[in-house]
Scaffold this active site. Structure first.
Site, PDB file in Angstrom:
ATOM      1  N   HIS A  62     -16.534 117.858 -53.894  1.00 45.05           N
ATOM      2  CA  HIS A  62     -17.901 118.292 -54.179  1.00 45.05           C
ATOM      3  C   HIS A  62     -18.836 117.410 -53.346  1.00 45.05           C
ATOM      4  CE1 HIS A  62     -16.647 120.499 -57.923  1.00 45.05           C
ATOM      5  NE2 HIS A  62     -15.681 119.598 -57.888  1.00 45.05           N
ATOM      6  N   PHE A  63     -19.396 117.965 -52.292  1.00 44.84           N
ATOM      7  CA  PHE A  63     -20.263 117.188 -51.411  1.00 44.84           C
ATOM      8  C   PHE A  63     -21.751 117.398 -51.706  1.00 44.84           C
ATOM      9  CE2 PHE A  63     -16.975 116.519 -47.744  1.00 44.84           C
ATOM     10  CZ  PHE A  63     -16.342 115.569 -48.520  1.00 44.84           C
ATOM     11  N   ARG A  64     -22.084 118.180 -52.756  1.00 46.95           N
ATOM     12  CA  ARG A  64     -23.408 118.214 -53.385  1.00 46.95           C
ATOM     13  C   ARG A  64     -24.535 118.814 -52.553  1.00 46.95           C
ATOM     14  NH1 ARG A  64     -21.052 117.806 -58.117  1.00 46.95           N
ATOM     15  NH2 ARG A  64     -20.481 115.715 -58.794  1.00 46.95           N
ATOM     16  N   ASN A  94     -20.389 124.563 -56.620  1.00 47.89           N
ATOM     17  CA  ASN A  94     -21.387 124.275 -57.658  1.00 47.89           C
ATOM     18  C   ASN A  94     -22.507 123.393 -57.122  1.00 47.89           C
ATOM     19  OD1 ASN A  94     -19.366 122.269 -57.503  1.00 47.89           O
ATOM     20  ND2 ASN A  94     -19.794 121.540 -59.580  1.00 47.89           N
ATOM     21  N   HIS A 179     -11.077 126.267 -62.610  1.00 50.79           N
ATOM     22  CA  HIS A 179     -11.259 125.124 -63.500  1.00 50.79           C
ATOM     23  C   HIS A 179     -10.982 125.662 -64.890  1.00 50.79           C
ATOM     24  CE1 HIS A 179     -13.770 121.534 -64.996  1.00 50.79           C
ATOM     25  NE2 HIS A 179     -13.427 122.207 -66.085  1.00 50.79           N
ATOM     26  N   HIS A 232      -6.827 120.599 -61.096  1.00 53.19           N
ATOM     27  CA  HIS A 232      -6.818 119.384 -61.921  1.00 53.19           C
ATOM     28  C   HIS A 232      -6.221 119.585 -63.317  1.00 53.19           C
ATOM     29  CE1 HIS A 232     -10.531 121.336 -63.017  1.00 53.19           C
ATOM     30  NE2 HIS A 232     -11.276 120.733 -62.129  1.00 53.19           N
ATOM     31  N   ASP A 303     -10.726 115.899 -56.264  1.00 51.79           N
ATOM     32  CA  ASP A 303     -11.859 116.295 -57.098  1.00 51.79           C
ATOM     33  C   ASP A 303     -13.012 115.310 -56.925  1.00 51.79           C
ATOM     34  OD1 ASP A 303     -13.418 117.795 -58.793  1.00 51.79           O
ATOM     35  OD2 ASP A 303     -12.496 117.074 -60.637  1.00 51.79           O
ATOM     36  N   HIS A 307     -21.646 110.808 -58.517  1.00 54.90           N
ATOM     37  CA  HIS A 307     -22.944 110.720 -59.187  1.00 54.90           C
ATOM     38  C   HIS A 307     -23.474 109.303 -58.968  1.00 54.90           C
ATOM     39  CE1 HIS A 307     -22.332 114.552 -61.262  1.00 54.90           C
ATOM     40  NE2 HIS A 307     -21.115 114.132 -61.560  1.00 54.90           N
TER      41      HIS A 307
END
Length: 444
Positions: A62-64, A94, A179, A232, A303, A307
């Site tokens: 997840h590179f946001r 996401n 997921h 996961h 994964d 944050h």
């Protein structure tokens, strides 16, 4: 023959075994493997004492970007990847806005061009609103497949109703990643979270939350005749369900779930150990290792879900789930190799051949003639302490801070270009979109 690059004197993980072998590269592809020490080359990489492995592929990051670039972006995330020996990544949908349309996918591809340091592909996210478009979205260039969040996690994506899940499974033909947590049970059990006590995270998101969802999605996938990839996996109880569905389902776990265990990790790390699905007690970790040994686990993805400290330092449960991992994936797993928990051959299968096989990556995942010249070159004897100061992710921390591991990537080579050498980025912005055999464009 004169090569563009000759990797000389190393021990290479080839289809014929892990053997002393030189590797010759022309125009970004492997053209020769064997005794090549006397051949000419524009560039020679002396690999004596090192192992030359197929490039590590991290199939869940997840590179946001877009929307949460204060945590991570495509440049910083891919910098972390190559510093950790990772040559390719699959990035999750996401983001904000979520990657659920052609325009959003094209925007990510445009953002990646000349900024990402490793090769890349993006997931299309499934929603109740876009199920009719998924068959088209999964076939776009640079798309690795469809991802469905069956239980709520970070972001807004959610596909929880059985009718919607079945509709998504019937829309398209490529392997779909999920997921797997049951949203209704998550809602029912929210009251079990204890304010200020992240140790209650795995009690809220309990074993049945996972097994109920996995049983259902396997049943729906069989109804739809759709291949499935369950991300996961964390529970011992899910493993027999997945073992009974090997004709259609593949399985991922993470380095975190193979390395950490509750309650110790929560007592030591607090909310920094909080992720979805959660880190569980040691019996689940032991079962996952048994599944690795028995071949039930097909791939290990990080994964990577960063944050900021400010966000993680809030009071549970008002804290986000997720931790960084792309930069530490290889060294954590190589440490397990050195500890005898798995062979180096199994490492290669879980981090390169496995992702290639599951997702049909074109020309990657093996040190074989004709394949892309992607290599993770490692020193299996090198000991080094993982430190927060080494982490390139914008979050600036790792749950493995202070842990000394044996086995480290010392070079990352992508399509014949040395991107990382001796823990430093030496060539930037070289990433390209990954190609897939199921969506190769027709020749003009």
């Amino acid at each position: 023959m004169s090569f563009d690059l000759l990797i000389r004197g190393g021990t290479a993980a080839t289809p014929s075994g892990i053997v002393p072998a030189d590797v010759g590269v022309i125009a970004g592809r492997i053209v020769a493997i064997g005794a090549l020490a006397n051949e000419k080359a524009a560039e020679i990489f002396e690999a004596k004492g090192l192992h030359v492995l197929p490039g590590v592929i991290d199939s869940q990051v997840h590179f946001r970007e877009p929307g949460n670039e204060h945590k991570e972006d495509l440049e910083s995330g891919s910098r972390a990847a190559v510093l950790g020996g990772v040559t390719s990544v699959f990035e999750m949908p996401n983001t904000a806005p979520p990657t659920t349309t052609r325009a959003a996918i094209e925007d990510k591809l445009a953002r990646a061009k000349n900024r990402m340091h490793c090769d890349y592909a993006f997931y299309a996210g499934a929603t109740p609103q876009n199920v009719g478009a998924l068959a088209e979205l999964e076939r776009l260039p640079g798309v690795c497949g469809v991802k469905a969040f069956l239980g709520s996690s970070t972001g807004t994506l959610l596909l929880s109703h059985p009718d919607d899940i079945l509709a998504a499974l019937k829309s398209g033909t490529r392997r779909m990643a999920v997921h797997s947590e049951d949203e209704d049970r998550l809602e029912e059990r929210k009251g079990l979270r204890v304010t200020g006590d992240p140790r209650t995270h795995p009690f809220w998101r309990d074993v049945e939350t996972a097994t109920r969802s996995t049983e259902r999605v396997l049943r729906l996938a069989r109804m739809a005749g759709r291949r499935l990839h369950v991300l996961h996996v964390t529970t011992a109880e899910e493993l027999p369900l997945l073992a009974a569905a090997r004709d259609l389902a593949t399985v991922e776990t993470t380095p975190q779930h193979l390395t950490l265990a509750a309650p110790e990790c929560y007592e030591r790390l607090g909310t920094y150990a909080q992720m979805n699905p959660p880190i569980r007690e040691a019996r689940h970790r032991d079962a996952l290792w048994q599944a690795v040994r028995e071949g039930l686990i097909d791939v290990i993805g990080s994964d990577h879900a960063p944050h900021t400290r400010e966000e993680k330092d809030k009071t549970y449960p008002d804290t986000p789930s997720g931790m960084p991992g792309v930069q530490t994936l290889a060294t954590i797993l190589l440490d397990h190799v050195n500890a005898g928990r798995m062979s180096l051959e199994r490492f290669v299968d879980l981090t390169s051949a496995g992702p290639q096989r599951i997702f049909g990556i074109a020309g990657k995942g093996r040190i074989a003639r004709g394949y892309d010249a992607d290599f993770t070159i490692v020193d299996l004897k090198k000991k080094r302490k993982i430190e927060n100061s080494w982490i390139a992710s914008k979050c600036g921390w790792t749950p493995f801070d202070g842990m000394t591991t044996t086995g480290w990537p010392v070079a990352t080579i992508i399509r014949g270009r040395t991107i990382m050498r001796d823990h430093a980025l030496v060539l930037g912005g070289q990433g390209e979109a990954i190609r897939f055999v199921e969506t190769l464009p027709a020749s003009p």
